[in-house]
Write a protein that holds these residues in place. Sequence first.
Motif, mmCIF file in Angstrom:
data_model
loop_
_atom_site.group_PDB
_atom_site.id
_atom_site.type_symbol
_atom_site.label_atom_id
_atom_site.label_comp_id
_atom_site.label_asym_id
_atom_site.label_seq_id
_atom_site.Cartn_x
_atom_site.Cartn_y
_atom_site.Cartn_z
ATOM 1 N N TRP A 48 0.808 -1.216 0.000
ATOM 2 C CA TRP A 48 0.000 0.000 0.000
ATOM 3 C C TRP A 48 0.842 1.267 0.000
ATOM 4 C CZ3 TRP A 48 -5.131 -0.524 -0.751
ATOM 5 C CH2 TRP A 48 -5.681 -1.800 -0.534
ATOM 6 N N SER A 49 2.155 1.109 0.031
ATOM 7 C CA SER A 49 2.994 2.306 0.203
ATOM 8 C C SER A 49 2.852 3.279 -0.962
ATOM 9 C CB SER A 49 4.456 1.914 0.403
ATOM 10 O OG SER A 49 4.918 1.238 -0.740
ATOM 11 N N ALA A 50 2.488 2.761 -2.130
ATOM 12 C CA ALA A 50 2.374 3.653 -3.282
ATOM 13 C C ALA A 50 1.074 4.459 -3.233
ATOM 14 C CB ALA A 50 2.444 2.857 -4.580
ATOM 15 N N SER A 51 0.050 3.882 -2.629
ATOM 16 C CA SER A 51 -1.245 4.556 -2.690
ATOM 17 C C SER A 51 -1.666 5.184 -1.365
ATOM 18 C CB SER A 51 -2.331 3.576 -3.152
ATOM 19 O OG SER A 51 -2.371 2.478 -2.273
ATOM 20 N N MET A 52 -0.905 4.927 -0.311
ATOM 21 C CA MET A 52 -1.266 5.509 0.976
ATOM 22 C C MET A 52 -0.102 6.281 1.559
ATOM 23 S SD MET A 52 -3.355 2.324 2.603
ATOM 24 C CE MET A 52 -3.510 2.814 4.298
ATOM 25 N N LYS A 53 -0.435 7.330 2.306
ATOM 26 C CA LYS A 53 0.612 8.079 2.998
ATOM 27 C C LYS A 53 1.066 7.301 4.229
ATOM 28 C CE LYS A 53 -0.828 12.831 1.941
ATOM 29 N NZ LYS A 53 -2.312 12.902 2.020
ATOM 30 N N GLY A 54 2.249 7.606 4.699
ATOM 31 C CA GLY A 54 2.774 6.928 5.891
ATOM 32 C C GLY A 54 1.811 7.025 7.055
ATOM 33 N N GLU A 55 1.262 8.217 7.257
ATOM 34 C CA GLU A 55 0.362 8.412 8.388
ATOM 35 C C GLU A 55 -0.907 7.581 8.229
ATOM 36 O OE1 GLU A 55 0.907 9.662 11.152
ATOM 37 O OE2 GLU A 55 -1.119 9.695 11.986
ATOM 38 N N GLU A 56 -1.382 7.457 6.998
ATOM 39 C CA GLU A 56 -2.586 6.642 6.773
ATOM 40 C C GLU A 56 -2.302 5.181 7.090
ATOM 41 O OE1 GLU A 56 -4.858 9.021 3.169
ATOM 42 O OE2 GLU A 56 -3.188 7.718 2.660
ATOM 43 N N MET A 57 -1.151 4.715 6.645
ATOM 44 C CA MET A 57 -0.796 3.318 6.924
ATOM 45 C C MET A 57 -0.669 3.103 8.430
ATOM 46 S SD MET A 57 1.758 2.105 3.881
ATOM 47 C CE MET A 57 2.970 3.398 3.975
ATOM 48 N N ARG A 58 -0.089 4.082 9.102
ATOM 49 C CA ARG A 58 0.046 3.939 10.567
ATOM 50 C C ARG A 58 -1.324 3.872 11.233
ATOM 51 N NH1 ARG A 58 4.757 7.120 9.986
ATOM 52 N NH2 ARG A 58 3.616 9.050 10.165
ATOM 53 N N GLN A 59 -2.224 4.757 10.795
ATOM 54 C CA GLN A 59 -3.543 4.760 11.427
ATOM 55 C C GLN A 59 -4.235 3.414 11.257
ATOM 56 O OE1 GLN A 59 -4.743 6.846 13.503
ATOM 57 N NE2 GLN A 59 -3.149 8.399 13.263
ATOM 58 N N VAL A 60 -4.123 2.847 10.066
ATOM 59 C CA VAL A 60 -4.793 1.562 9.858
ATOM 60 C C VAL A 60 -4.086 0.465 10.663
ATOM 61 C CG1 VAL A 60 -3.628 0.685 7.791
ATOM 62 C CG2 VAL A 60 -6.057 0.250 8.122
ATOM 63 N N VAL A 61 -2.776 0.620 10.849
ATOM 64 C CA VAL A 61 -2.031 -0.339 11.667
ATOM 65 C C VAL A 61 -2.514 -0.269 13.125
ATOM 66 C CG1 VAL A 61 0.222 -0.763 12.734
ATOM 67 C CG2 VAL A 61 0.027 -0.606 10.256
ATOM 68 N N TYR A 62 -2.727 0.951 13.631
ATOM 69 C CA TYR A 62 -3.205 1.073 15.011
ATOM 70 C C TYR A 62 -4.553 0.381 15.136
ATOM 71 C CZ TYR A 62 0.325 4.706 15.052
ATOM 72 O OH TYR A 62 1.489 5.382 14.918
ATOM 73 N N TYR A 63 -5.368 0.568 14.096
ATOM 74 C CA TYR A 63 -6.697 -0.035 14.167
ATOM 75 C C TYR A 63 -6.606 -1.560 14.166
ATOM 76 C CZ TYR A 63 -11.400 -1.465 12.963
ATOM 77 O OH TYR A 63 -12.612 -2.081 12.959
ATOM 78 N N ILE A 64 -5.822 -2.131 13.235
ATOM 79 C CA ILE A 64 -5.781 -3.599 13.192
ATOM 80 C C ILE A 64 -5.043 -4.149 14.412
ATOM 81 C CG2 ILE A 64 -6.082 -3.845 10.689
ATOM 82 C CD1 ILE A 64 -3.127 -4.279 10.396
ATOM 83 N N LYS A 65 -4.130 -3.337 14.967
ATOM 84 C CA LYS A 65 -3.489 -3.778 16.208
ATOM 85 C C LYS A 65 -4.536 -3.904 17.323
ATOM 86 C CE LYS A 65 0.251 -4.289 18.914
ATOM 87 N NZ LYS A 65 1.366 -5.202 18.674
ATOM 88 N N SER A 66 -5.480 -2.976 17.313
ATOM 89 C CA SER A 66 -6.511 -3.020 18.363
ATOM 90 C C SER A 66 -7.453 -4.201 18.164
ATOM 91 C CB SER A 66 -7.310 -1.715 18.378
ATOM 92 O OG SER A 66 -8.276 -1.719 17.338
ATOM 93 N N LEU A 67 -7.507 -4.721 16.925
ATOM 94 C CA LEU A 67 -8.390 -5.862 16.663
ATOM 95 C C LEU A 67 -7.779 -7.160 17.181
ATOM 96 C CD1 LEU A 67 -9.460 -5.201 12.953
ATOM 97 C CD2 LEU A 67 -10.728 -4.681 15.038
ATOM 98 N N LYS A 68 -6.460 -7.151 17.335
ATOM 99 C CA LYS A 68 -5.757 -8.377 17.735
ATOM 100 C C LYS A 68 -6.366 -8.954 19.018
ATOM 101 C CE LYS A 68 -1.204 -10.058 19.063
ATOM 102 N NZ LYS A 68 -1.434 -10.395 20.457
ATOM 103 N N GLY A 69 -6.697 -10.244 18.935
ATOM 104 C CA GLY A 69 -7.234 -10.906 20.117
ATOM 105 C C GLY A 69 -8.721 -10.672 20.337
ATOM 106 N N SER A 70 -9.362 -9.860 19.479
ATOM 107 C CA SER A 70 -10.788 -9.602 19.690
ATOM 108 C C SER A 70 -11.631 -10.788 19.209
ATOM 109 C CB SER A 70 -11.217 -8.323 18.971
ATOM 110 O OG SER A 70 -11.069 -8.473 17.567
ATOM 111 N N ASN A 71 -11.024 -11.682 18.424
ATOM 112 C CA ASN A 71 -11.672 -12.922 17.993
ATOM 113 C C ASN A 71 -13.097 -12.723 17.481
ATOM 114 O OD1 ASN A 71 -9.527 -14.748 18.523
ATOM 115 N ND2 ASN A 71 -9.912 -14.455 20.719
#
Lengths: 222, 257
Positions: free
Chosen positions: B220-243
Amino acid sequence: MSAELAHADDVALSHDAGHESDHDHGHPATVENNFLGLPNIKLAMWAFLGSECMFFGSLIGTYFFYHGKSLAGPLPQDVFSIGITSISTFLLLMSSLTMALAVDAMKLGNKNSARNFLLVTALLGATFVGFQVYEFSHFVHMGLGLSTSLFSSTFYVMTGFHGGHVTIGVIWLTMLALLIHQGKLNTQRLPVSVEVAGLYWHFVDIVWIVIFTFVYLLEFIQ
Amino acid sequence: MSQGHDAHATSHEAGAVHSHRGAYIRLGVILTIVTAIELALPFLKDYPEIWNPIKPVWAPLLVVMSIAKFGAVVAEFMHLRGDRRVYQFLFMSPLLLAVVLFPAVGALSVVTFRPFGEGYASTAIDVRSGYVAPTKGPALEAPLADEKFVLAFNEAKGKNFEAGKKIFGEKCVSCHGKAGEGVANLGFNLTDNCYKYGSTFKDLYLTVAKGQNGGKMPAWSASMKGEEMRQVVYYIKSLKGSNAAGGQPCVGDQVAD
């Protein structure tokens, strides 16, 4: 009074009330006032409490140093229960009042009343510790172990050391009440013995006053 | 409460003892009232007309009340007011030292903490993963250092991961499912504790940025900004373990972090 005193001095413990400092008993077990004319044990307690300021200061400081930097949950807002903590906070605060009343009664020479206030104080303190044990086990149940996160480590160490202090205080006050009850302590030094125990107890209370506001209440400010 | 009449150690002079009982009880009542205010006032949140004027000063007010209680107990219950100077000195000097020193150290560390976010050389080599940013196309922003990720993660958490959730809804749900539960043959379950490429912030960031398995998981690095990728990473990190319900089976390893 001096007959009783002289007699009691023979079985004296090492802490002197200092009330009769300028007395003529020469033997070292009773000369407890230092060169300032103050009871050594009270001076020592204030010095100790000064060092305790740094001790708890570092624990509370560390908690805030790492506040908001925890990687894994649960976070403070997920686990804190202000309702329950308020009750235990209130009990500890009231124990300071009963402690002050115990010191007051002892100064007036009212041993029975002092003993009773000491026991009430110890009971309130023990209840506080009970609440803390419940709180900790509840947190662990929610997945907050000692090494779960920066929050859990700093929180448990800080409040755990405080709870340890309360526990020691409970034991101390209970012993004191028992000894007063049995009449085993030197009447002359009793007021200072109780006063010094009181200083320790009040200190433990003020540490909690700080923790309660800064750790618990301010956590929920947006 | 007690006046200065007993300044300098009445308590050490037999004979001049008198009771402070009344003053102690009065102080006990005052302390109770202050504590009640501390606890009760936030309930006024339901009445905005009353709460709104209080709100901005509430935090400082709590601090003031705490200090007042602290001071009252020391001065009256511990009888430090009017007691010997040497006691006051022994207690107050380390107290002041603690009050000044620890916040100062904390403040210093914040000042010296490098501002996080941007500022990483775009061609940086990530030492831990050995990943070198591509030279062709838009340069890949290197991942943040761990502690900065953590801070930014908590910040995003404070906003309920709104930014990341939105991006996830636009770009990731098609393969990873609405709740991140995964879609058979399309994308992995992101709500379990099982990861093929690691679950640290850095791992997730690199997975999102440069893709995996020959583009099955797109880069996604070509189509997303670094900050956007980070934000989505924070979100999926929060999903971890939510099963999430209906999650795809584990591919990879169970991870603790």
